[in-house]
Design an enzyme around this catalytic site. Structure first.
Site, PDB file in Angstrom:
ATOM      1  N   LYS A  13      41.731  27.605  44.005  1.00 53.43           N
ATOM      2  CA  LYS A  13      40.507  27.038  43.605  1.00 53.43           C
ATOM      3  C   LYS A  13      40.763  25.913  42.877  1.00 53.43           C
ATOM      4  CE  LYS A  13      38.556  30.646  41.259  1.00 53.43           C
ATOM      5  NZ  LYS A  13      39.694  31.639  41.488  1.00 53.43           N
ATOM      6  N   ARG A  87      30.976  34.656  37.945  1.00 55.32           N
ATOM      7  CA  ARG A  87      31.990  35.454  38.309  1.00 55.32           C
ATOM      8  C   ARG A  87      31.424  37.235  38.409  1.00 55.32           C
ATOM      9  NH1 ARG A  87      36.965  32.919  36.406  1.00 55.32           N
ATOM     10  NH2 ARG A  87      38.649  33.922  36.674  1.00 55.32           N
ATOM     11  N   ARG A 126      54.087  31.436  38.846  1.00 52.86           N
ATOM     12  CA  ARG A 126      53.585  30.039  38.152  1.00 52.86           C
ATOM     13  C   ARG A 126      54.197  29.968  36.866  1.00 52.86           C
ATOM     14  NH1 ARG A 126      47.435  29.594  39.442  1.00 52.86           N
ATOM     15  NH2 ARG A 126      47.175  31.136  37.769  1.00 52.86           N
ATOM     16  N   ARG A 159      51.841  31.477  31.691  1.00 52.29           N
ATOM     17  CA  ARG A 159      50.711  31.763  31.076  1.00 52.29           C
ATOM     18  C   ARG A 159      50.646  33.172  30.820  1.00 52.29           C
ATOM     19  NH1 ARG A 159      45.760  28.918  34.245  1.00 52.29           N
ATOM     20  NH2 ARG A 159      44.865  31.016  34.179  1.00 52.29           N
ATOM     21  N   ARG A 170      43.722  41.174  36.615  1.00 55.41           N
ATOM     22  CA  ARG A 170      42.806  40.406  37.059  1.00 55.41           C
ATOM     23  C   ARG A 170      42.295  40.479  38.528  1.00 55.41           C
ATOM     24  NH1 ARG A 170      45.173  34.661  35.940  1.00 55.41           N
ATOM     25  NH2 ARG A 170      43.223  33.684  36.381  1.00 55.41           N
TER      26      ARG A 170
HETATM   27  P1  AMP Z   1      40.473  31.137  35.328  1.00 55.91           P
HETATM   28  O1  AMP Z   1      41.216  30.112  34.813  1.00 55.91           O
HETATM   29  O2  AMP Z   1      39.222  30.860  36.218  1.00 55.91           O
HETATM   30  O3  AMP Z   1      41.213  32.338  36.128  1.00 55.91           O
HETATM   31  O4  AMP Z   1      40.127  32.152  33.988  1.00 55.91           O
HETATM   32  C1  AMP Z   1      40.860  32.527  32.960  1.00 55.91           C
HETATM   33  C2  AMP Z   1      40.241  33.837  32.379  1.00 55.91           C
HETATM   34  O5  AMP Z   1      39.034  33.222  31.583  1.00 55.91           O
HETATM   35  C3  AMP Z   1      39.747  34.893  33.262  1.00 55.91           C
HETATM   36  O6  AMP Z   1      40.854  35.967  33.435  1.00 55.91           O
HETATM   37  C4  AMP Z   1      38.532  35.729  32.257  1.00 55.91           C
HETATM   38  O7  AMP Z   1      39.277  36.302  31.161  1.00 55.91           O
HETATM   39  C5  AMP Z   1      38.077  34.358  31.675  1.00 55.91           C
HETATM   40  N1  AMP Z   1      36.861  33.794  32.257  1.00 55.91           N
HETATM   41  C6  AMP Z   1      36.893  32.376  32.971  1.00 55.91           C
HETATM   42  N2  AMP Z   1      35.591  32.391  33.697  1.00 55.91           N
HETATM   43  C7  AMP Z   1      34.895  33.456  33.443  1.00 55.91           C
HETATM   44  C8  AMP Z   1      33.930  33.925  33.568  1.00 55.91           C
HETATM   45  N3  AMP Z   1      32.930  33.417  34.441  1.00 55.91           N
HETATM   46  N4  AMP Z   1      33.151  35.215  33.348  1.00 55.91           N
HETATM   47  C9  AMP Z   1      34.144  35.854  32.508  1.00 55.91           C
HETATM   48  N5  AMP Z   1      35.329  35.713  32.221  1.00 55.91           N
HETATM   49  C10 AMP Z   1      35.873  34.302  32.556  1.00 55.91           C
END
Ligand code: AMP
Length: 217
Positions: A13, A87, A126, A159, A170
């Site tokens: 993404k 999400r 990664r 990370r 996840r």
């Molecule tokens: P990402 O980089 O988008 O994968 O986000 C990293 C982490 O942030 C996720 O694994 C969630 O813990 C949190 N997170 C990001 N966006 C959301 C969302 N829309 N709702 C809830 N948690 C989020």
């Protein structure tokens, strides 16, 4: 043009968003990036989000909805792409309400499709640079010197949410809470599906083809 980008973690993404914002001059609103910035700045919000992010679960809806509503309010009226938000169906409904109240709506949803095994390999390999944020992969995008950033020589790190246990969590969270959004949007608007298990350039070309048509329409 107002877009939502959906897809499992690791589907690409972030990479696709960069190309899309450049071509269509959109604002990139990534909930994960905003949360990581809040954490790095040591804010209350960042502290609250920390435990959920590190375990691979979702930050509670009320926190995220408020944070993203703020970001969207400040976004230029014409265009943005949401990456990582919504999400949950709850978040999507809140987003629809917030936009509607403002006379706006989502024009299209881009859905990146990919198998769990493929993304697990992508994510656990990664590595990123804590200094400049550059991202590498131990097999697909190696730094020139193993374990060190090409730009500033900093030791690369994984990370915490890219470790194998957290990645599995996840992916499960994605299937349970986020995948239902594809049907939510299919019932409410336009969803374009893309096979994301391809060269990122090919994925990008397919996305551009659809979005160019949308812009012309
Ligand atoms: P990402 O980089 O988008 O994968 O986000 C990293 C982490 O942030 C996720 O694994 C969630 O813990 C949190 N997170 C990001 N966006 C959301 C969302 N829309 N709702 C809830 N948690 C989020």
């Amino acid at each position: 043009m107002r877009l939502v980008l959906l897809g499992a973690p690791g589907a690409g993404k972030g990479t696709q968003c960069k190309s899309i914002v450049d071509r269509y001059n959109l604002l990139h609103l990534s909930s994960g990036d905003i949360l990581r910035r809040e954490r790095a700045a040591g804010t209350e919000l960042g502290k609250k989000a920390q435990q959920y992010m590190d375990s691979g679960g979702l930050v509670p809806d009320e926190i995220i909805i408020e944070m993203m509503a703020e970001a969207i309010k400040k976004a230029p009226r014409a265009g943005f792409i949401l990456d990582g938000f919504p999400r949950t169906v709850n978040q999507a409904a809140a987003l629809d309400n917030a936009l509607e109240a403002d006379g706006r709506e989502i024009d299209a949803v881009l859905n990146l499709q990919i198998d769990d095994q493929v993304v697990a390999g992508r994510m656990t390999g990664r590595r990123s640079c804590p200094t400049c944020g550059a991202v590498y992969h131990i097999e697909n995008l190696k730094p020139k010197r193993a374990g060190l950033c090409d730009h500033d020589g900093t030791e690369l790190v994984q990370r915490p949410d890219d470790s194998p246990e957290v990645v599995a969590n996840r992916l499960e969270t994605y299937h349970q809470q986020t995948e239902p959004l594809v049907d939510y949007y299919k019932n409410n608007g336009t969803v374009y599906d893309f096979d994301a298990d391809r060269d990122p350039e090919d994925v990008r070309a397919s996305i551009f083809e659809k979005l160019d048509a949308l812009v012309r329409a």
